[in-house]
Design a protein around this motif. Structure first.
Motif, PDB file in Angstrom:
ATOM      1  N   VAL A  75       0.909  -1.157   0.025  1.00 38.97           N
ATOM      2  CA  VAL A  75      -0.127  -0.214  -0.038  1.00 38.97           C
ATOM      3  C   VAL A  75       0.943   1.162   0.058  1.00 38.97           C
ATOM      4  O   VAL A  75       0.591   2.157  -0.758  1.00 38.97           O
ATOM      5  CB  VAL A  75      -0.962   0.046   1.294  1.00 38.97           C
ATOM      6  CG1 VAL A  75      -1.724   1.364   1.331  1.00 38.97           C
ATOM      7  CG2 VAL A  75      -1.791  -1.158   0.898  1.00 38.97           C
ATOM      8  N   PHE A  79       0.362   3.725  -3.031  1.00 34.75           N
ATOM      9  CA  PHE A  79      -0.409   4.973  -2.852  1.00 34.75           C
ATOM     10  C   PHE A  79       0.522   6.030  -2.314  1.00 34.75           C
ATOM     11  O   PHE A  79       0.358   7.104  -2.934  1.00 34.75           O
ATOM     12  CB  PHE A  79      -1.401   4.688  -1.596  1.00 34.75           C
ATOM     13  CG  PHE A  79      -2.560   3.791  -2.159  1.00 34.75           C
ATOM     14  CD1 PHE A  79      -3.564   4.442  -2.738  1.00 34.75           C
ATOM     15  CD2 PHE A  79      -2.433   2.489  -2.256  1.00 34.75           C
ATOM     16  CE1 PHE A  79      -4.720   3.943  -3.049  1.00 34.75           C
ATOM     17  CE2 PHE A  79      -3.664   1.593  -2.947  1.00 34.75           C
ATOM     18  CZ  PHE A  79      -4.556   2.350  -3.377  1.00 34.75           C
ATOM     19  N   THR A  97      -4.575   7.076   1.737  1.00 38.78           N
ATOM     20  CA  THR A  97      -3.852   5.723   2.276  1.00 38.78           C
ATOM     21  C   THR A  97      -4.405   5.175   3.331  1.00 38.78           C
ATOM     22  O   THR A  97      -4.356   3.701   3.307  1.00 38.78           O
ATOM     23  CB  THR A  97      -2.363   6.221   2.769  1.00 38.78           C
ATOM     24  OG1 THR A  97      -1.524   6.924   1.512  1.00 38.78           O
ATOM     25  CG2 THR A  97      -1.415   5.203   2.927  1.00 38.78           C
ATOM     26  N   ALA A 100      -7.211   3.105   1.882  1.00 41.04           N
ATOM     27  CA  ALA A 100      -6.700   1.954   1.060  1.00 41.04           C
ATOM     28  C   ALA A 100      -6.025   1.090   1.819  1.00 41.04           C
ATOM     29  O   ALA A 100      -6.449  -0.108   1.803  1.00 41.04           O
ATOM     30  CB  ALA A 100      -5.478   2.476   0.222  1.00 41.04           C
TER      31      ALA A 100
END
Length: 211
Positions: A75, A79, A97, A100
């Motif tokens: 991630v 991101f 973030t 996500a």
């Protein structure tokens, strides 16, 4: 050969086919109706025969930590690194973030932990939100935001300490990258899960004492 003799020879074959069909039909019916209540118990020794026989097997807790670390680092890569150029504001980057991370945790990380569990629920100790459903989706996003805030604060404290030591307020020594971010995220995640277990144990002991 007379017709009577031919019929006598065909009859046993037909009976064998009918018995074979009944046997298969019964096996399928047993398979369809199988559940935990009517399934025979299988020993752990028997289960090991069908598992991987590799000499270099990782312990279950190592697999769990590697999965959590890998998804957090992924991630960060997609991101924070990927969207960092398009989201100029730090708060916007953290907000996206966090969403996500929460989605990945709910849909991928937790399901992967459940999939590799040797028995049902064995890896729930590594999961903050163990319940499934829409509420877990929201809770995982909120929880990811909390962990991400802790990670961001740690980065800020470390860089502020180096800046003060070097007498350079603008100096950023420790940048965000997937590996260290994944380790920091994993560390705070485990810390919060440990706190959750400690609180649960205290409440359970209090309940038993009250009774």
């Amino acid at each position: 050969m007379s017709r009577k003799r031919q019929r006598k020879q065909e009859k046993p074959e037909v009976e064998k086919e009918a018995d074979y069909y009944d046997l298969k039909k019964g096996a399928i019916q047993d398979l369809v109706e199988a559940d935990e209540s009517n399934s025979p118990e299988v020993s752990e020794e028997e289960l090991r025969k069908y598992r991987s026989s590799s000499k270099y097997q990782l312990a279950p807790w190592v697999k769990a930590l590697l999965i959590k670390f890998w998804f957090a680092g992924a991630v960060c890569f997609f991101f924070i690194w990927g969207l960092g150029l398009y989201l100029a504001d730090v708060l916007d980057t953290l907000f996206v973030t966090a969403i996500a991370l929460g989605i990945v945790t709910d849909l991928l990380t937790n399901n992967a932990l459940r999939f590799i569990a040797e028995t049902e629920g064995a890896n729930d100790r590594w999961i903050m939100v163990t319940k499934k459903g829409y509420i877990s989706f929201i809770l995982n996003i909120l929880y990811a935001g909390l962990v991400l805030f802790c990670v961001y604060t740690l980065y800020s404290v470390i860089n502020a300490g180096f800046a003060a030591a070097l007498n350079d307020p603008e100096r950023i020594v420790l940048g965000v990258e997937p590996i260290l971010f994944g380790l920091f995220y994993l560390g705070f995640d485990l810390l919060l899960i440990c706190i959750k277990h400690q609180i649960s144990n205290i409440l359970a002991r209090s309940k038993v004492s009250a009774q």
